[in-house]
Every structure is written in C-alpha cells, then in structure tokens.
Design an enzyme around this catalytic site. Structure first.
Site, PDB file in Angstrom:
ATOM      1  N   HIS A 260       0.853  -1.192   0.000  1.00 14.75           N
ATOM      2  CA  HIS A 260       0.000   0.000   0.000  1.00 14.75           C
ATOM      3  C   HIS A 260       0.885   1.236   0.000  1.00 14.75           C
ATOM      4  CE1 HIS A 260      -3.238   2.769   1.078  1.00 14.75           C
ATOM      5  NE2 HIS A 260      -4.078   1.804   0.732  1.00 14.75           N
ATOM      6  N   ASP A 314      -7.880  -5.450  -0.220  1.00 18.43           N
ATOM      7  CA  ASP A 314      -8.308  -6.382  -1.260  1.00 18.43           C
ATOM      8  C   ASP A 314      -7.932  -7.837  -0.974  1.00 18.43           C
ATOM      9  OD1 ASP A 314      -9.529  -4.473  -2.893  1.00 18.43           O
ATOM     10  OD2 ASP A 314      -7.635  -3.915  -3.838  1.00 18.43           O
TER      11      ASP A 314
HETATM   12  C1  LIG Z   1      -7.918  -0.633  -2.848  1.00 17.64           C
HETATM   13  C2  LIG Z   1      -6.497  -0.582  -3.151  1.00 17.64           C
HETATM   14  O1  LIG Z   1      -6.145   0.066  -4.091  1.00 17.64           O
HETATM   15  S1  LIG Z   1      -5.400  -1.386  -2.184  1.00 17.64           S
HETATM   16  C3  LIG Z   1      -4.049  -1.820  -3.279  1.00 17.64           C
HETATM   17  C4  LIG Z   1      -4.483  -2.920  -4.207  1.00 17.64           C
HETATM   18  N1  LIG Z   1      -3.401  -3.318  -5.120  1.00 17.64           N
HETATM   19  C5  LIG Z   1      -2.700  -4.451  -4.953  1.00 17.64           C
HETATM   20  O2  LIG Z   1      -2.919  -5.240  -4.059  1.00 17.64           O
HETATM   21  C6  LIG Z   1      -1.654  -4.720  -6.016  1.00 17.64           C
HETATM   22  C7  LIG Z   1      -0.325  -5.100  -5.395  1.00 17.64           C
HETATM   23  N2  LIG Z   1       0.260  -3.965  -4.731  1.00 17.64           N
HETATM   24  C8  LIG Z   1       0.958  -2.996  -5.418  1.00 17.64           C
HETATM   25  O3  LIG Z   1       1.105  -3.073  -6.647  1.00 17.64           O
HETATM   26  C9  LIG Z   1       1.515  -1.814  -4.668  1.00 17.64           C
HETATM   27  O4  LIG Z   1       1.802  -2.172  -3.331  1.00 17.64           O
HETATM   28  C10 LIG Z   1       0.576  -0.603  -4.662  1.00 17.64           C
HETATM   29  C11 LIG Z   1       0.153  -0.271  -6.129  1.00 17.64           C
HETATM   30  C12 LIG Z   1      -0.663  -0.876  -3.875  1.00 17.64           C
HETATM   31  C13 LIG Z   1       1.305   0.594  -4.069  1.00 17.64           C
HETATM   32  O5  LIG Z   1       2.308   0.942  -4.931  1.00 17.64           O
HETATM   33  P1  LIG Z   1       3.487   1.977  -4.584  1.00 17.64           P
HETATM   34  O6  LIG Z   1       3.175   2.764  -3.397  1.00 17.64           O
HETATM   35  O7  LIG Z   1       3.783   2.707  -5.853  1.00 17.64           O
HETATM   36  O8  LIG Z   1       4.679   1.044  -4.182  1.00 17.64           O
HETATM   37  P2  LIG Z   1       5.811   0.504  -5.154  1.00 17.64           P
HETATM   38  O9  LIG Z   1       5.205  -0.247  -6.308  1.00 17.64           O
HETATM   39  O10 LIG Z   1       6.727   1.638  -5.498  1.00 17.64           O
HETATM   40  O11 LIG Z   1       6.533  -0.509  -4.191  1.00 17.64           O
HETATM   41  C14 LIG Z   1       7.507  -0.149  -3.239  1.00 17.64           C
HETATM   42  C15 LIG Z   1       8.387  -1.355  -2.984  1.00 17.64           C
HETATM   43  O12 LIG Z   1       7.599  -2.393  -2.398  1.00 17.64           O
HETATM   44  C16 LIG Z   1       7.516  -3.525  -3.262  1.00 17.64           C
HETATM   45  N3  LIG Z   1       6.114  -3.964  -3.299  1.00 17.64           N
HETATM   46  C17 LIG Z   1       5.018  -3.176  -3.220  1.00 17.64           C
HETATM   47  N4  LIG Z   1       3.914  -3.922  -3.290  1.00 17.64           N
HETATM   48  C18 LIG Z   1       4.323  -5.189  -3.424  1.00 17.64           C
HETATM   49  C19 LIG Z   1       3.626  -6.416  -3.562  1.00 17.64           C
HETATM   50  N5  LIG Z   1       2.291  -6.453  -3.599  1.00 17.64           N
HETATM   51  N6  LIG Z   1       4.356  -7.532  -3.697  1.00 17.64           N
HETATM   52  C20 LIG Z   1       5.704  -7.494  -3.684  1.00 17.64           C
HETATM   53  N7  LIG Z   1       6.422  -6.353  -3.540  1.00 17.64           N
HETATM   54  C21 LIG Z   1       5.720  -5.236  -3.429  1.00 17.64           C
HETATM   55  C22 LIG Z   1       7.954  -3.008  -4.639  1.00 17.64           C
HETATM   56  O13 LIG Z   1       8.473  -4.026  -5.448  1.00 17.64           O
HETATM   57  C23 LIG Z   1       8.955  -1.960  -4.280  1.00 17.64           C
HETATM   58  O14 LIG Z   1      10.146  -2.600  -3.946  1.00 17.64           O
HETATM   59  P3  LIG Z   1      11.575  -1.914  -4.293  1.00 17.64           P
HETATM   60  O15 LIG Z   1      11.611  -0.664  -3.474  1.00 17.64           O
HETATM   61  O16 LIG Z   1      12.567  -2.943  -3.890  1.00 17.64           O
HETATM   62  O17 LIG Z   1      11.563  -1.644  -5.776  1.00 17.64           O
HETATM   63  O1  LIG Z   2      -5.714   4.349  -0.519  1.00 15.93           O
HETATM   64  C1  LIG Z   2      -5.342   3.756  -1.545  1.00 15.93           C
HETATM   65  O2  LIG Z   2      -4.387   4.131  -2.266  1.00 15.93           O
HETATM   66  C2  LIG Z   2      -6.018   2.523  -1.973  1.00 15.93           C
HETATM   67  C3  LIG Z   2      -7.015   2.002  -0.993  1.00 15.93           C
HETATM   68  O3  LIG Z   2      -6.663   1.356  -0.034  1.00 15.93           O
HETATM   69  C4  LIG Z   2      -8.412   2.337  -1.193  1.00 15.93           C
HETATM   70  O4  LIG Z   2      -8.735   3.093  -2.121  1.00 15.93           O
HETATM   71  O5  LIG Z   2      -9.248   1.849  -0.416  1.00 15.93           O
END
Ligand SMILES: CC(=O)SCCNC(=O)CCNC(=O)[C@H](O)C(C)(C)COP(=O)(O)OP(=O)(O)OC[C@H]1O[C@@H](n2cnc3c(N)ncnc32)[C@H](O)[C@@H]1OP(=O)(O)O
Ligand SMILES: O=C([O-])CC(=O)C(=O)O
Length: 377
Positions: A260, A314
């Site tokens: 997140h 999620d």
């Molecule tokens: C309702 C919602 O939107 S909740 C989020 C739902 N989305 C997901 O579950 C998809 C999986 N999660 C992700 O893609 C990301 O964690 C996000 C999109 C939620 C947040 O993304 P960002 O804040 O941009 O984080 P970012 O992608 O830069 O990750 C930061 C670091 O954590 C790691 N990381 C983040 N999420 C994950 C994950 N789910 N699995 C493995 N590694 C992860 C990245 O690889 C990165 O590592 P690094 O610094 O070594 O390169």
């Molecule tokens: O806050 C966010 O980036 C994503 C999330 O958890 C939501 O929308 O519920």
C-alpha cells in the site's frame, strides 16, 4: 511557490485539503470524519456512514429514515438503461458495464445545478440507489435472465444480495455485506478518488465523476486487485504450495492484495474482513482458499514485512464475497458500489472550494524539431 521535484505517482504530494477521512499508515488507523473504522463497522450501517461522509455529520434518526426512504424509492433503473445494458457483450467485464451504465445515467438526468443543494442531494440519492441495481442487472442479463426488481422491504445490503442471487438474503450474510460496504466506502486520496476530484473540478456532472472513478478503480493495482487475489489463490492451489510458489516468483513480482502507498502495517480493513470471513465460515462452512491466504500472509510477512508489505483491503474481501455466492468478476463492482459514497463526498467537497486541476509536467522531449516529409522518413 516553486515545486520542482518530480515525484512519480505524486507520492507524498497533497492534492487537496480534505476533512472526509484520515489514515495513519504507520499505526494502521483509518477514520471517517474522525470516527474509527472499527466503530463504524460494528455500530453503523453503510447508508448511515454514507450520510456521515457526504454531509459531514452522523444523521439524526429522522434524517437517516428520510435518506433511506429516498434511496429505496430511487432503486429502480429506467427500461432504456436496462435495454442499453442488454446490448453489452455478456463476455465483457462487469466494471466496464458499470462504467458505461453510470455514464449513461447522465443522459437521463442532464440538468446540472451544482450550486443547488437539492440537485446535489438528488444526484447522491440516485447514484447510491441505482448503482447496485445496475451491477445486479448486468449479472442476471449476461446469464440470459431478466433483472430482478428491487424489493422495498429489504435494506440496502439485503436488497442487493436478493437482486443478485434471486433468493431471500441470509440475515448474517446481509449484515456482513453491509459492513463490507462500510469498510470500502472511503479512503483519502486514492487513485479513483483523485480521478473523481479531477473530473469534478471541471464542473461536469456527477455521473461523469462516478464513471471516471469507476474506470480508475477497475485496474489491478487498485480495486481490481480483489479479483486477482482469488485467481492467485487458485493458482497456488494448496497450503503446501504457498512457499514454493512465493520462492519461484520472478524478481519484482507484485503479490496481489499486498502493499500500500500509505499503510506500512496490515490494513485495518483487512483485519476486519478476515474476521468477517471467519464468521461466515462458522455458518456456511470453511473455504480451503482461506487457509492458503493465511499461509501466504505469514510467508509474505517473513519475506517482505521489513519493507512494510502487508495485506491490504483487497486481500481478504474476496473470501467474504465467495461465501455470498458473488462471482469473482463482481468483486470490484461491489467495491465500486461502496466507494460511490466516498467519491460523492469528495465531489461535494471539491465543489465547495473548486479550482480546476491543472498540474504541470517536466517536459523531456525535443524542441524545434524539423517536420520531415513522409517520403523522406
Ligand atoms: C484498494 C487498493 O487500491 S489497495 C491496493 C491494491 N493493489 C494491490 O494489491 C496490487 C499489489 N500492490 C501494489 O502493486 C503496490 O503495493 C501498490 C500499487 C498498492 C502501491 O504501490 P506503490 O506505493 O507505488 O509502491 P511501489 O510499487 O513503489 O513498491 C515499493 C516497494 O515495495 C515492493 N512492493 C510493493 N507492493 C508489493 C507487492 N504487492 N508484492 C511485492 N512487492 C511489493 C515493490 O516491489 C517496491 O520494492 P523496491 O523498493 O525494492 O523496488
Ligand atoms: O488508498 C489507496 O491508495 C487505496 C485504498 O486502499 C483504497 O482506495 O481503499
């Protein structure tokens, strides 16, 4: 003011001043209008919480009854919307169907009076009332059935489950579904809410605001992750395969339902959703994918916990919806049903002190390039 540093994904950049919700990502705290999510999940209902989010205060009994009854009255959708939805390909994703249907509402209610509180209220009521009906209608029509008429004697959550499953809703399932809606109703400046606010800032109509937010929520990095989680658990297949599966992931793979931008601990909503899943298992039987999920949470925590990667909202929600016979590709539309409340709260707040969103960019392309005639390229 000079802001020169470019932050990919606008990380850490405030896009608005807002009093709707608050997240403390280090301590795992979420509040709507200052009230802890745990309290709202236990004591409130989705419609009461929606009122709180949109109008800023908990309603009195009379205000809540009036709001609920207006919503009940507006649940039906026009035949022409239904007929339009019938033409959608049944193989299409329900989020696309929802985005198109939400936008289509704007064709019918086009008179825009953004400075009129009665117009705002009517748009809020129509969207909250009709979005669940449209989600259920698409589900039935793609199976070749006629949509079920909403039932006035059922509450918001119970009526949705009734329309979807074409049978009397179980009271425990209906209450738990209502809690799920409360948990998903709002979450500060997430991607779809940002999209809603950008759209709102042009002073377009609220149906366009919701349609653009639905499109943004659909992606697998945002709301679409709830569907992907179940696909991933199915692919893992067994508790024994969790660690081998994790160890064999290509480097930098994103594990769905984890991570997140703001939370660096387990999302408080994931904790509540996990306990809701357990309550449903007690009544309706266990789900083997839950055991896989719990093992995966443990293994990911060991591997990625130090980086702040924990389950997000999620991760466990799909395990709750599966027990309610909600098809996997409806998990994100169900998220959208709930998030309409938050989007509308932000729409209203944006209109309060509106200035069109128009950020800048850091141009990295050529300047003054020559136009090369097509036969010389
Ligand atoms: C309702 C919602 O939107 S909740 C989020 C739902 N989305 C997901 O579950 C998809 C999986 N999660 C992700 O893609 C990301 O964690 C996000 C999109 C939620 C947040 O993304 P960002 O804040 O941009 O984080 P970012 O992608 O830069 O990750 C930061 C670091 O954590 C790691 N990381 C983040 N999420 C994950 C994950 N789910 N699995 C493995 N590694 C992860 C990245 O690889 C990165 O590592 P690094 O610094 O070594 O390169
Ligand atoms: O806050 C966010 O980036 C994503 C999330 O958890 C939501 O929308 O519920």
């Amino acid at each position: 003011m000079t802001v020169c540093e470019y932050k990919p994904g606008l990380e850490g950049i405030p896009a608005a001043q807002s009093s709707i919700s608050y997240v403390d990502g280090k301590q795992g705290i979420l509040e709507y209008r200052g009230i802890r999510i745990e309290d709202l999940a236990e004591k409130s209902t989705f419609l009461e919480t929606s009122y709180l989010l949109i109008w800023g205060e908990l309603p009195t009994k009379a205000e809540l009854e009036a709001f609920e009854s207006e919503i009940r009255y507006h649940r039906r959708i026009k035949y022409r919307i239904r007929d339009m939805m019938k033409c959608f390909p049944e193989t299409g994703h329900p989020m696309d169907a929802l985005q198109a249907s939400a936008a289509a509402l704007g064709l019918f209610y086009s008179r825009r009076a953004l400075d009129n509180p009665a117009y705002i209220r009517q748009a809020v009521v129509r969207l909250l009332a009709k979005i669940p009906t449209m989600v259920a209608a698409f589900q039935l029509m793609r199976k070749g059935n006629d949509p079920v008429r909403p039932r006035d004697d059922l509450d918001y959550a119970g009526n949705f489950l009734y329309m979807l499953n074409e049978r009397e809703p179980d009271p425990l399932a209906a209450r738990i579904f209502d809690v799920c809606l409360t948990l998903h109703a709002e979450h500060t400046m997430n991607a779809s809410t940002f999209s809603a606010r950008v759209t709102a800032s042009t002073l377009t109509d609220p149906y366009a605001v919701v349609a653009s937010a639905v499109g943004t929520l659909a992606g697998p990095l945002h709301g679409g992750a709830n569907e992907e989680v179940i696909t991933m658990l199915e692919e893992i297949g067994s508790v024994e395969n969790v660690r081998p599966w994790l160890d064999n992931l290509p480097p930098k793979s994103k594990i769905m339902g984890f991570g997140h931008r703001v939370y660096k601990v387990k999302d408080p909503r994931a904790t509540i959703l996990q306990s809701l899943a357990e309550q449903l298992f007690e009544k309706f039987g266990h789900d083997k994918y839950y055991d896989i999920a719990v093992e995966l949470e443990k293994a990911v925590e060991e591997k990625l916990g130090p980086k702040g990667i924990y389950p997000n909202v999620d991760f466990y929600s799909g395990l709750v919806y599966r027990k309610m016979a909600i098809p996997t590709d409806l998990f994100t539309p169900v998220f959208a049903i709930a998030r309409v409340a938050g989007w509308l709260a932000h729409w209203k707040e944006q209109l309060g002190e509106n200035r069109i969103f128009r950020p800048t960019q850091m141009y990295t392309g050529d300047r003054g390039a020559a136009y090369i005639p097509i036969d010389q390229r």
